[in-house]
Enzyme design. Structure first.
Site: not given
Ligand SMILES: NC(=O)c1ccc[n+]([C@@H]2O[C@H](COP(=O)([O-])OP(=O)(O)OC[C@H]3O[C@@H](n4cnc5c(N)ncnc54)[C@H](OP(=O)(O)O)[C@@H]3O)[C@@H](O)[C@H]2O)c1
Length: 296
Positions: A12, A114, A137
């Site tokens: 994102l 979700d 989670y």
């Molecule tokens: N992916 C899905 O299917 C999904 C579904 C529903 C909701 N969401 C929500 O959508 C949002 C975006 O998800 P996404 O898929 O873009 O996630 P993502 O690609 O896993 O990215 C999450 C980012 O958060 C960073 N992060 C983790 N711990 C951290 C910390 N302590 N301080 C600063 N940064 C940190 C990670 O960096 P490092 O890994 O390098 O630490 C990573 O770059 C999240 O809130 C997620 O819960 C995602």
């Protein structure tokens, strides 16, 4: 206007950086955890959102107008055995961001999931439906929603689902597997809505410019199963793979997932004229974007 992104190197975060670069009035202050900062495609400042003091001082110094928290502990199965650390990122971090946002009167967007629902519904979940997560989670993300709402008023919570963009995700996993497998088994009894990071980024940017705070559902329109989604991915990307349906029980992942977690973008659709794309259309856009990037 200054927009601060946390976790800016995630799926994102990258989509928002691409989107906001095209906004002439916007200055982006992008931050990422130490590890992700090393490989970021856009320049980022290191900020671990679980570091209370660092969050406070960076926000005070930068004084953003809007903070969009894209940082999260997103490894759903790993959360089952690492809930304490997941809670630090998914609950404590958002709380610190909300406190800091209040100090500088910034709006905060907290992204949720979700998986705060138990999946026992038979119709799309609306924003006011009762939550009841069935995984670690989901519990930590729900705690994050509550934490930001306890700390600050100018908060948007945007629940999304089955997200894919520039990063590790289901589409890329399927495409990688298609290089080595002619047949695959994919779960057929979980229903949800695949959502591209760019569609979510656009929706977040739209809503963040309003003062209509509170909870939103933000997924692409329509719904499917992982099994049908996999078949559509192979169809759109022109891959020949035979997909077999399996049950969640047969697949046996570490974390429970809701059987039915389709979200209705009810509030968005009722209160605004903003509409998110249908999931198959968004997948087509993604395929074009993916191919332009050289398929990586
Ligand atoms: N992916 C899905 O299917 C999904 C579904 C529903 C909701 N969401 C929500 O959508 C949002 C975006 O998800 P996404 O898929 O873009 O996630 P993502 O690609 O896993 O990215 C999450 C980012 O958060 C960073 N992060 C983790 N711990 C951290 C910390 N302590 N301080 C600063 N940064 C940190 C990670 O960096 P490092 O890994 O390098 O630490 C990573 O770059 C999240 O809130 C997620 O819960 C995602």
């Amino acid at each position: 206007m200054k927009v601060m992104l946390t976790g800016a190197n995630g799926q994102l975060g990258r989509a928002l950086q691409e989107l906001l670069q095209q906004e002439p009035e916007v200055t982006v202050f992008a931050t990422a955890s130490k590890t992700s900062a090393l490989e970021a495609p856009f320049p980022v400042t290191v900020l671990d959102i679980t570091d209370k003091e660092a969050v406070r001082s960076v926000v005070l110094e930068e004084a953003p107008d809007i903070i969009i928290n894209c940082a999260a502990y997103t490894k759903v199965d790993q959360c089952e055995t690492d809930e304490e650390n997941a809670a630090k990122v998914n609950e404590d971090g958002p709380r610190y961001l909300a406190r800091a946002a209040k100090l500088v009167d910034a709006k905060l967007v907290q992204v949720s999931t979700d998986y705060v629902f138990d999946g026992k519904s038979e119709k799309p979940y609306v924003e006011t439906d009762e939550t009841n997560p069935v995984s670690a989670y989901g519990r930590t993300k729900l705690a994050g929603e509550k934490a930001v709402m306890e700390e600050w008023d100018k908060v948007f919570i945007v629940r999304t689902a089955w997200l894919y963009g520039d990063g590790k995700n289901f589409v890329k996993t399927m495409l990688n597997l298609s290089k080595t497998h002619k047949e695959l088994s994919v779960v057929m009894d979980q229903h949800g809505t695949p959502t591209t990071a760019i569609e979510l980024a656009k929706m977040i940017w739209f809503i963040a410019q309003t003062s209509r705070y509170g909870i939103y559902h933000g997924t692409c329109e329509g719904s499917t199963t992982w099994y049908e989604f996999a078949k559509e991915i192979f169809n759109v990307f022109g891959k020949t793979v035979l997909v077999h349906p399996v049950t969640s029980k047969e697949y046996n992942a570490a974390a429970n997932r809701p059987e039915y977690s389709v979200l209705c973008n009810c509030r968005l659709n009722k209160e605004t004229d903003y509409r998110m794309k249908e999931w198959k259309e968004a997948l087509q856009d993604y395929a074009e974007w993916f191919q332009k990037k050289g398929g990586k």
